[in-house]
Motif scaffolding. Structure first.
Motif, PDB file in Angstrom:
ATOM      1  N   LEU A 159       0.829  -1.204   0.000  1.00  0.00           N
ATOM      2  CA  LEU A 159       0.000   0.000   0.000  1.00  0.00           C
ATOM      3  C   LEU A 159       0.867   1.260   0.000  1.00  0.00           C
ATOM      4  O   LEU A 159       0.416   2.324  -0.427  1.00  0.00           O
ATOM      5  CB  LEU A 159      -0.932   0.005   1.217  1.00  0.00           C
ATOM      6  N   GLY A 160       2.101   1.134   0.466  1.00  0.00           N
ATOM      7  CA  GLY A 160       3.031   2.260   0.396  1.00  0.00           C
ATOM      8  C   GLY A 160       3.373   2.595  -1.042  1.00  0.00           C
ATOM      9  O   GLY A 160       3.375   3.763  -1.445  1.00  0.00           O
ATOM     10  N   HIS A 161       3.696   1.557  -1.835  1.00  0.00           N
ATOM     11  CA  HIS A 161       3.959   1.774  -3.261  1.00  0.00           C
ATOM     12  C   HIS A 161       2.719   2.333  -3.950  1.00  0.00           C
ATOM     13  O   HIS A 161       2.806   3.246  -4.776  1.00  0.00           O
ATOM     14  CB  HIS A 161       4.352   0.455  -3.933  1.00  0.00           C
ATOM     15  N   GLN A 162       1.556   1.767  -3.608  1.00  0.00           N
ATOM     16  CA  GLN A 162       0.307   2.210  -4.222  1.00  0.00           C
ATOM     17  C   GLN A 162       0.046   3.690  -3.916  1.00  0.00           C
ATOM     18  O   GLN A 162      -0.335   4.466  -4.802  1.00  0.00           O
ATOM     19  CB  GLN A 162      -0.856   1.355  -3.721  1.00  0.00           C
ATOM     20  N   TYR A 163       0.288   4.081  -2.668  1.00  0.00           N
ATOM     21  CA  TYR A 163       0.088   5.476  -2.259  1.00  0.00           C
ATOM     22  C   TYR A 163       1.012   6.409  -3.046  1.00  0.00           C
ATOM     23  O   TYR A 163       0.595   7.489  -3.493  1.00  0.00           O
ATOM     24  CB  TYR A 163       0.351   5.613  -0.760  1.00  0.00           C
ATOM     25  N   LEU A 164       2.269   6.002  -3.232  1.00  0.00           N
ATOM     26  CA  LEU A 164       3.220   6.811  -3.992  1.00  0.00           C
ATOM     27  C   LEU A 164       2.722   7.014  -5.420  1.00  0.00           C
ATOM     28  O   LEU A 164       2.774   8.135  -5.957  1.00  0.00           O
ATOM     29  CB  LEU A 164       4.600   6.150  -3.995  1.00  0.00           C
ATOM     30  N   LEU A 165       2.225   5.941  -6.047  1.00  0.00           N
ATOM     31  CA  LEU A 165       1.726   6.059  -7.414  1.00  0.00           C
ATOM     32  C   LEU A 165       0.442   6.894  -7.469  1.00  0.00           C
ATOM     33  O   LEU A 165       0.245   7.676  -8.405  1.00  0.00           O
ATOM     34  CB  LEU A 165       1.484   4.674  -8.013  1.00  0.00           C
ATOM     35  N   ASN A 254       9.852  15.699 -16.397  1.00  0.00           N
ATOM     36  CA  ASN A 254      10.367  16.868 -15.682  1.00  0.00           C
ATOM     37  C   ASN A 254      10.200  16.764 -14.161  1.00  0.00           C
ATOM     38  O   ASN A 254      10.495  17.701 -13.437  1.00  0.00           O
ATOM     39  CB  ASN A 254       9.716  18.159 -16.196  1.00  0.00           C
ATOM     40  N   ARG A 255       9.726  15.587 -13.676  1.00  0.00           N
ATOM     41  CA  ARG A 255       9.603  15.374 -12.227  1.00  0.00           C
ATOM     42  C   ARG A 255       9.867  13.902 -11.933  1.00  0.00           C
ATOM     43  O   ARG A 255       9.459  13.033 -12.692  1.00  0.00           O
ATOM     44  CB  ARG A 255       8.206  15.750 -11.735  1.00  0.00           C
ATOM     45  N   ARG A 256      10.565  13.645 -10.841  1.00  0.00           N
ATOM     46  CA  ARG A 256      10.739  12.261 -10.380  1.00  0.00           C
ATOM     47  C   ARG A 256      10.291  12.180  -8.930  1.00  0.00           C
ATOM     48  O   ARG A 256      10.734  12.966  -8.092  1.00  0.00           O
ATOM     49  CB  ARG A 256      12.189  11.790 -10.511  1.00  0.00           C
ATOM     50  N   TYR A 257       9.415  11.227  -8.657  1.00  0.00           N
ATOM     51  CA  TYR A 257       8.881  11.036  -7.310  1.00  0.00           C
ATOM     52  C   TYR A 257       9.564   9.832  -6.661  1.00  0.00           C
ATOM     53  O   TYR A 257       9.728   8.781  -7.292  1.00  0.00           O
ATOM     54  CB  TYR A 257       7.372  10.782  -7.359  1.00  0.00           C
ATOM     55  N   VAL A 258       9.936   9.995  -5.396  1.00  0.00           N
ATOM     56  CA  VAL A 258      10.524   8.895  -4.629  1.00  0.00           C
ATOM     57  C   VAL A 258       9.902   8.884  -3.240  1.00  0.00           C
ATOM     58  O   VAL A 258       9.497   9.924  -2.720  1.00  0.00           O
ATOM     59  CB  VAL A 258      12.064   9.016  -4.507  1.00  0.00           C
ATOM     60  N   GLY A 259       9.829   7.709  -2.651  1.00  0.00           N
ATOM     61  CA  GLY A 259       9.335   7.610  -1.290  1.00  0.00           C
ATOM     62  C   GLY A 259      10.420   7.972  -0.292  1.00  0.00           C
ATOM     63  O   GLY A 259      11.593   7.637  -0.485  1.00  0.00           O
ATOM     64  N   THR A 292       1.822   5.245   6.379  1.00  0.00           N
ATOM     65  CA  THR A 292       1.988   4.429   7.580  1.00  0.00           C
ATOM     66  C   THR A 292       0.807   3.480   7.750  1.00  0.00           C
ATOM     67  O   THR A 292      -0.245   3.629   7.120  1.00  0.00           O
ATOM     68  CB  THR A 292       2.102   5.298   8.846  1.00  0.00           C
ATOM     69  N   ASP A 293       1.006   2.500   8.618  1.00  0.00           N
ATOM     70  CA  ASP A 293      -0.082   1.578   8.959  1.00  0.00           C
ATOM     71  C   ASP A 293      -0.831   2.070  10.205  1.00  0.00           C
ATOM     72  O   ASP A 293      -1.571   1.324  10.837  1.00  0.00           O
ATOM     73  CB  ASP A 293       0.462   0.165   9.189  1.00  0.00           C
ATOM     74  N   GLY A 294      -0.579   3.329  10.543  1.00  0.00           N
ATOM     75  CA  GLY A 294      -1.167   3.920  11.748  1.00  0.00           C
ATOM     76  C   GLY A 294      -0.132   4.219  12.799  1.00  0.00           C
ATOM     77  O   GLY A 294      -0.289   5.125  13.613  1.00  0.00           O
ATOM     78  N   THR A 295       0.976   3.466  12.749  1.00  0.00           N
ATOM     79  CA  THR A 295       2.053   3.682  13.729  1.00  0.00           C
ATOM     80  C   THR A 295       3.409   3.848  13.052  1.00  0.00           C
ATOM     81  O   THR A 295       4.140   4.793  13.346  1.00  0.00           O
ATOM     82  CB  THR A 295       2.125   2.501  14.729  1.00  0.00           C
ATOM     83  N   THR A 296       3.739   2.944  12.138  1.00  0.00           N
ATOM     84  CA  THR A 296       5.036   3.018  11.465  1.00  0.00           C
ATOM     85  C   THR A 296       4.860   2.976   9.952  1.00  0.00           C
ATOM     86  O   THR A 296       3.809   2.578   9.444  1.00  0.00           O
ATOM     87  CB  THR A 296       5.952   1.836  11.883  1.00  0.00           C
ATOM     88  N   ALA A 297       5.912   3.378   9.230  1.00  0.00           N
ATOM     89  CA  ALA A 297       5.864   3.392   7.767  1.00  0.00           C
ATOM     90  C   ALA A 297       5.709   1.975   7.222  1.00  0.00           C
ATOM     91  O   ALA A 297       6.328   1.029   7.722  1.00  0.00           O
ATOM     92  CB  ALA A 297       7.128   4.036   7.214  1.00  0.00           C
ATOM     93  N   ILE A 298       4.885   1.853   6.209  1.00  0.00           N
ATOM     94  CA  ILE A 298       4.692   0.552   5.549  1.00  0.00           C
ATOM     95  C   ILE A 298       5.973   0.196   4.809  1.00  0.00           C
ATOM     96  O   ILE A 298       6.557   1.017   4.111  1.00  0.00           O
ATOM     97  CB  ILE A 298       3.495   0.604   4.588  1.00  0.00           C
ATOM     98  N   VAL A 318      -1.604  -4.184   4.843  1.00  0.00           N
ATOM     99  CA  VAL A 318      -0.558  -3.286   4.329  1.00  0.00           C
ATOM    100  C   VAL A 318      -0.226  -3.522   2.857  1.00  0.00           C
ATOM    101  O   VAL A 318       0.712  -2.929   2.332  1.00  0.00           O
ATOM    102  CB  VAL A 318       0.737  -3.383   5.181  1.00  0.00           C
ATOM    103  N   VAL A 319      -0.963  -4.406   2.198  1.00  0.00           N
ATOM    104  CA  VAL A 319      -0.767  -4.624   0.763  1.00  0.00           C
ATOM    105  C   VAL A 319      -2.121  -4.523   0.057  1.00  0.00           C
ATOM    106  O   VAL A 319      -3.171  -4.753   0.669  1.00  0.00           O
ATOM    107  CB  VAL A 319      -0.122  -5.999   0.461  1.00  0.00           C
ATOM    108  N   PRO A 320      -2.138  -4.184  -1.238  1.00  0.00           N
ATOM    109  CA  PRO A 320      -3.400  -4.186  -1.984  1.00  0.00           C
ATOM    110  C   PRO A 320      -3.991  -5.596  -2.027  1.00  0.00           C
ATOM    111  O   PRO A 320      -3.271  -6.596  -1.866  1.00  0.00           O
ATOM    112  CB  PRO A 320      -2.985  -3.729  -3.387  1.00  0.00           C
ATOM    113  N   ALA A 321      -5.286  -5.671  -2.279  1.00  0.00           N
ATOM    114  CA  ALA A 321      -5.958  -6.970  -2.351  1.00  0.00           C
ATOM    115  C   ALA A 321      -5.304  -7.875  -3.383  1.00  0.00           C
ATOM    116  O   ALA A 321      -5.173  -9.093  -3.170  1.00  0.00           O
ATOM    117  CB  ALA A 321      -7.435  -6.765  -2.681  1.00  0.00           C
ATOM    118  N   SER A 322      -4.863  -7.301  -4.508  1.00  0.00           N
ATOM    119  CA  SER A 322      -4.238  -8.099  -5.568  1.00  0.00           C
ATOM    120  C   SER A 322      -2.946  -8.753  -5.103  1.00  0.00           C
ATOM    121  O   SER A 322      -2.642  -9.901  -5.465  1.00  0.00           O
ATOM    122  CB  SER A 322      -3.985  -7.240  -6.805  1.00  0.00           C
ATOM    123  N   THR A 323      -2.164  -8.040  -4.268  1.00  0.00           N
ATOM    124  CA  THR A 323      -0.926  -8.628  -3.728  1.00  0.00           C
ATOM    125  C   THR A 323      -1.260  -9.736  -2.737  1.00  0.00           C
ATOM    126  O   THR A 323      -0.654 -10.819  -2.775  1.00  0.00           O
ATOM    127  CB  THR A 323      -0.071  -7.539  -3.043  1.00  0.00           C
TER     128      THR A 323
END
Length: 348
Positions: A159-165, A254-259, A292-298, A318-323
């Protein structure tokens, strides 16, 4: 003219491995931890006079005893390594070398992709290989004012990767998503690529790409001729970003996103160097705070740890349903077994 014998140096052969280590050290090189094939040229008294190794489709750890330089021994070693690579199906070959050795490898048929001056040169054995890759990327370019890129390993997709996208997609017209192709992760590339696409299918402005061998990872970057760990990380980052700049130009990025990286010292330094380098060339680097999962980073590392310890149900939040569905499937059994068998699943 001395007679030399070319022999494989197996990791189980402690005597020859010690000789290889001694020769590399004498020539200012430390044996890389990532090697899957090594050879040596031995003289009549079984002294090691030249050596070289492979890892995946790269050549590395090549050295000739200073007392035997000028005899064409490295040429013999490299020619053998290339033949060995071709025999195991690796036609596209890459190497990293010191800047002052680049001309030698150019004479052997390798061509420069990118360099960090005074540190390292990244080369391949195809004259137009990288340009062909860039030309193929251009065919996928989509017009827009804000064009972003995200590079991820997604080992596995969380879900962390998903949130970034999701964040990147919401702030840009087009997002080019690069999934690291190298199969050095516990979750194989074809699975990671599938899970990234499945977990972001609801986002309609994404374009997906395998990185090929051009966007490099910690596992394949050689550290053997850079002694300082911080220097290794920074040189890796600068080299990778020099390659990425050319990729960005081909797509109009012209932009690069990173977590943001609160766990990995390596990725933290990498992100710092990336921001400095990209900002300097007019590509905005956006560092996104981790979900985060409510307390720490995923963390994908924590997901792998839960899988390793048979706590599969805990990853559902902490993962999408597909994962999650993938890891419940028959297809996932060999991946789960590989994770369980791994000595280390947490990356620092």
């Amino acid at each position: 003219m001395s007679e030399y014998t070319l022999s494989e140096i197996r990791a189980t052969n402690k005597r020859d491995t010690r000789k290889m280590d001694a020769l590399l050290e004498k020539e200012g090189i430390q044996r890389d931890k990532n090697l899957d094939y090594s050879v040596g040229l031995f003289d009549e008294d079984y002294n090691l006079v030249a050596t070289g190794s492979c890892f995946k489709n790269t050549l590395r750890c090549m050295a000739v005893d200073s007392g035997h330089q000028g005899e064409g021994l490295l040429n013999q070693v490299v020619s053998h390594l290339m033949e060995h690579q071709y025999e195991r199906g690796n036609i596209e070959l890459f190497l990293y070398t010191k800047c002052d050795s680049a001309k030698f490898f150019n004479d052997l048929g390798f061509y420069e992709i990118a360099r960090v001056d005074g540190k390292v040169v990244f080369m391949e054995n195809r004259r137009t290989g990288f340009q062909d890759y860039l030309n193929d990327l251009k065919k996928t370019s989509v017009p827009g004012e804000k064009i972003a890129a995200v590079v991820m390993n997604a080992n596995p997709f969380t879900l962390g990767h998903q949130y970034l996208l999701e964040k990147t997609a919401s702030e840009n017209d087009v997002v080019h998503v690069f999934v690291v192709s190298e199969d050095v992760s516990l979750v194989p590339f074809d699975v990671r690529f599938q899970l990234v696409k499945a977990g972001s299918a609801h986002l309609k402005n994404l374009v997906y790409h395998p990185t090929g061998s051009y966007i490099i990872s910690n596992a394949t970057f050689p550290s053997y001729f850079l002694k300082d760990e911080d220097l290794v990380i920074r040189s890796h980052a600068k080299l990778d970003i020099n390659v990425f700049k050319k990729i960005a130009a081909s797509l109009g990025v012209n932009r690069r996103y990173v977590g943001e990286e609160p766990f990995s010292q390596v990725t933290g330094i990498y992100n710092q160097v990336m921001k400095e380098e990209l900002d300097a060339c007019g590509v905005e680097c956006v560092i996104v705070p981790r979900k985060t999962d409510g307390t720490t980073a995923i963390s994908a590392s924590k997901v792998r740890k839960a899988i390793q310890e048979d706590r599969l149900s805990e990853i559902q939040d902490v993962v999408p349903a597909s994962t999650y569905e993938f890891f419940l499937s028959e297809e996932a059994k060999p991946v789960i077994q590989a994770i369980k068998n791994a000595e280390e699943v947490i990356h620092y």
